[in-house]
Write a protein that holds these residues in place. Structure first.
Motif, PDB file in Angstrom:
ATOM      1  N   SER A   1       4.260  50.556   3.838  1.00 45.59           N
ATOM      2  CA  SER A   1       4.923  51.789   4.424  1.00 45.59           C
ATOM      3  C   SER A   1       5.539  51.664   5.806  1.00 45.59           C
ATOM      4  CB  SER A   1       3.642  52.412   4.657  1.00 45.59           C
ATOM      5  OG  SER A   1       2.946  52.207   6.026  1.00 45.59           O
TER       6      SER A   1
ATOM      7  N   LEU B   1       2.540  59.814  -7.153  1.00 45.32           N
ATOM      8  CA  LEU B   1       3.357  61.079  -6.824  1.00 45.32           C
ATOM      9  C   LEU B   1       4.296  61.099  -5.995  1.00 45.32           C
ATOM     10  CD1 LEU B   1       0.272  63.452  -7.901  1.00 45.32           C
ATOM     11  CD2 LEU B   1       2.187  62.590  -9.553  1.00 45.32           C
ATOM     12  N   GLN B   2       5.452  61.656  -6.010  1.00 43.44           N
ATOM     13  CA  GLN B   2       6.279  61.789  -4.912  1.00 43.44           C
ATOM     14  C   GLN B   2       6.074  63.106  -4.209  1.00 43.44           C
ATOM     15  OE1 GLN B   2      10.309  62.176  -6.875  1.00 43.44           O
ATOM     16  NE2 GLN B   2      10.476  60.271  -6.907  1.00 43.44           N
ATOM     17  N   ASP B   3       6.258  63.093  -2.903  1.00 43.52           N
ATOM     18  CA  ASP B   3       6.038  64.290  -2.051  1.00 43.52           C
ATOM     19  C   ASP B   3       7.078  65.156  -1.887  1.00 43.52           C
ATOM     20  OD1 ASP B   3       8.033  63.134  -0.514  1.00 43.52           O
ATOM     21  OD2 ASP B   3       6.975  62.434   1.139  1.00 43.52           O
ATOM     22  N   ASP B   4       7.161  66.202  -1.274  1.00 48.88           N
ATOM     23  CA  ASP B   4       8.089  66.979  -1.371  1.00 48.88           C
ATOM     24  C   ASP B   4       9.664  66.728  -0.964  1.00 48.88           C
ATOM     25  OD1 ASP B   4       6.046  69.320  -2.057  1.00 48.88           O
ATOM     26  OD2 ASP B   4       5.910  69.901  -0.064  1.00 48.88           O
TER      27      ASP B   4
ATOM     28  N   GLY C   1      10.754  64.065  -1.988  1.00 52.22           N
ATOM     29  CA  GLY C   1      11.165  62.946  -3.051  1.00 52.22           C
ATOM     30  C   GLY C   1      10.884  61.618  -2.937  1.00 52.22           C
ATOM     31  N   LEU C   2       9.735  61.354  -1.488  1.00 49.58           N
ATOM     32  CA  LEU C   2       9.265  59.900  -1.302  1.00 49.58           C
ATOM     33  C   LEU C   2       8.177  59.657  -1.995  1.00 49.58           C
ATOM     34  CD1 LEU C   2      10.713  60.019   2.368  1.00 49.58           C
ATOM     35  CD2 LEU C   2      11.700  59.287   0.448  1.00 49.58           C
ATOM     36  N   LEU C   3       8.024  58.358  -2.139  1.00 50.28           N
ATOM     37  CA  LEU C   3       6.578  57.864  -2.809  1.00 50.28           C
ATOM     38  C   LEU C   3       5.938  57.331  -1.766  1.00 50.28           C
ATOM     39  CD1 LEU C   3       5.215  57.336  -5.527  1.00 50.28           C
ATOM     40  CD2 LEU C   3       6.075  55.078  -5.535  1.00 50.28           C
TER      41      LEU C   3
END
Length: 376
Positions: free
Chosen positions: A126, A104-107, A109-111
């Motif tokens: 990372s 799922l992407q975070d707020d 838009g990153l994974l």
């Protein structure tokens, strides 16, 4: 285990698999079978449901007559465990990704990826892990430990070394080895000389950061101060016991302690139990106590499966029927052995009501209290 596979519109049925593998019975119109979508030996995500209970996990496909899907890894089920459910009727099996395995992407838009990657595998890295693991050619690096630089390296800015770096020196006039030069543009600081390194290896530093090998002797009490939470740990001995105590400066109160006395281990939460004080002499035995509700004859799964191949001891208590009519829980018998239908994963029982001299199956809702004892 590799990455489990996915395909579109994969759905089949299987007839009463119990807790074993699914013997696949074919796909309905508009769907494809697992053997159509995946190769023999392939690992695939699966969901399985009989309409009242559902399980999901990773299965391994065997292609043949019939096709078999083994339940290789159970990721979860509706009862909150990772045990294979006991399906006693027809089930539907389909190919879908469980939520726990869905990226799922975070707020922003990153994974997000793991903060502790396995550098021996081809996995995502990372940004934070890369920042802390690799040197920046722009400088401002801190190199700790012994470092050896080979090839052509240029580090600009301020670079600090806790020990002397090893830099190969090219032979005079040898153009083939001149690439081994490492140029430090700016301030390259070798913070420790060889003599200081040798001294650090044999003498303890009062500033901390020591690795003490072999037996160490401390005469008197040992106090360890933790500046982060303004607390200290006190280790002392005396009067035939060892005492380990954590003290806090907050009002001078004692937060926690462990006292190792000759006959008891005392803590601030009470005395600790030893193996001989446990309910069972066999430490592999455990008790599960839980409450379930339902109607009519039912197969009840244990919250956690007992050891495979063992049969736990089960004690049941059931509430009265509406109208205060007496009833009791009757464990069903296995037709093969005439023993109670109990396995390591659950049991089947029938509620029975009593009215005068008569008794019959109860169809009213019930609440069942279960105590199960067995091996883990």
């Amino acid at each position: 285990m590799g990455i489990p596979q996915l395909a579109d519109l994969v759905l089949e049925t299987a007839n009463a698999p119990g807790t074993g593998s699914f013997t696949l019975g074919g796909a309905p119109a508009g769907r494809q079978t697992f053997a159509d979508a995946f190769p023999a030996g392939g690992e695939v995500f699966y969901y399985a449901s009989d309409g009242t209970q559902t399980e999901w996990g990773i299965g391994t496909l065997t292609v043949g007559s019939p096709n078999i899907l083994a339940r290789t890894t159970v990721i979860g089920n509706l009862f909150g465990s990772k045990s294979a459910l006991n399906f006693s009727s027809e089930v539907t099996i389909w190919n879908e990704v469980p939520a726990a395995r869905t990226p799922l992407q975070d707020d922003a838009g990153l994974l997000p990826v793991s903060a502790n990657p396995d550098f021996a595998r081809d996995v995502a890295l990372s940004a934070k892990a890369a920042e802390s693991r690799y040197a920046s050619r722009a400088g401002s690096n801190t190199f700790s430990g012994n470092n050896s630089f080979s090839g052509s390296n240029t580090y600009s800015g301020s670079n600090a070394f806790s020990q002397n770096p090893t830099v190969p020196t090219p032979a005079a006039g040898d153009s083939s080895t001149k690439a081994a030069n490492t140029a430090f543009v700016g301030t390259a600081v070798a913070a420790e000389t060889a003599a200081r390194v040798a001294a650090d290896a044999s003498n303890a530093k009062l500033s901390g950061g020591n690795a003490l090998n072999g037996d160490q002797q401390v005469v008197g009490n040992l106090r360890v101060w933790n500046s982060a939470n303004a607390g200290e740990t006190l280790i002392s001995t005396g009067s035939g016991m060892s005492w380990i105590e954590h003290l806090s400066t907050r009002g001078g109160a004692v937060d926690a302690y462990i006292a190792l006395e000759p006959s008891v281990i005392a803590t601030h939460l009470g005395n600790m139990a030893v193996t001989s004080q446990l309910p069972f002499s066999d430490t592999n035995m455990r008790i599960q106590a839980f409450t379930v509700t339902g109607t009519g004859e039912t197969t009840v799964p244990f919250p956690t499966a007992f050891r495979a191949g063992t049969v736990p001891i089960v004690s049941l208590t059931i509430n009265r029927e509406a109208g205060n009519t007496s009833r009791f829980p009757n464990l069903n018998n296995s037709s093969a052995t005439n023993n109670p239908a109990i396995t390591n994963t659950g049991f089947t029982f029938q509620p029975v009501f009593v009215s005068g001299a008569n008794s019959n199956s109860s169809g009213q809702p019930w609440t069942l209290q279960v105590i199960a004892m067995g091996y883990f």
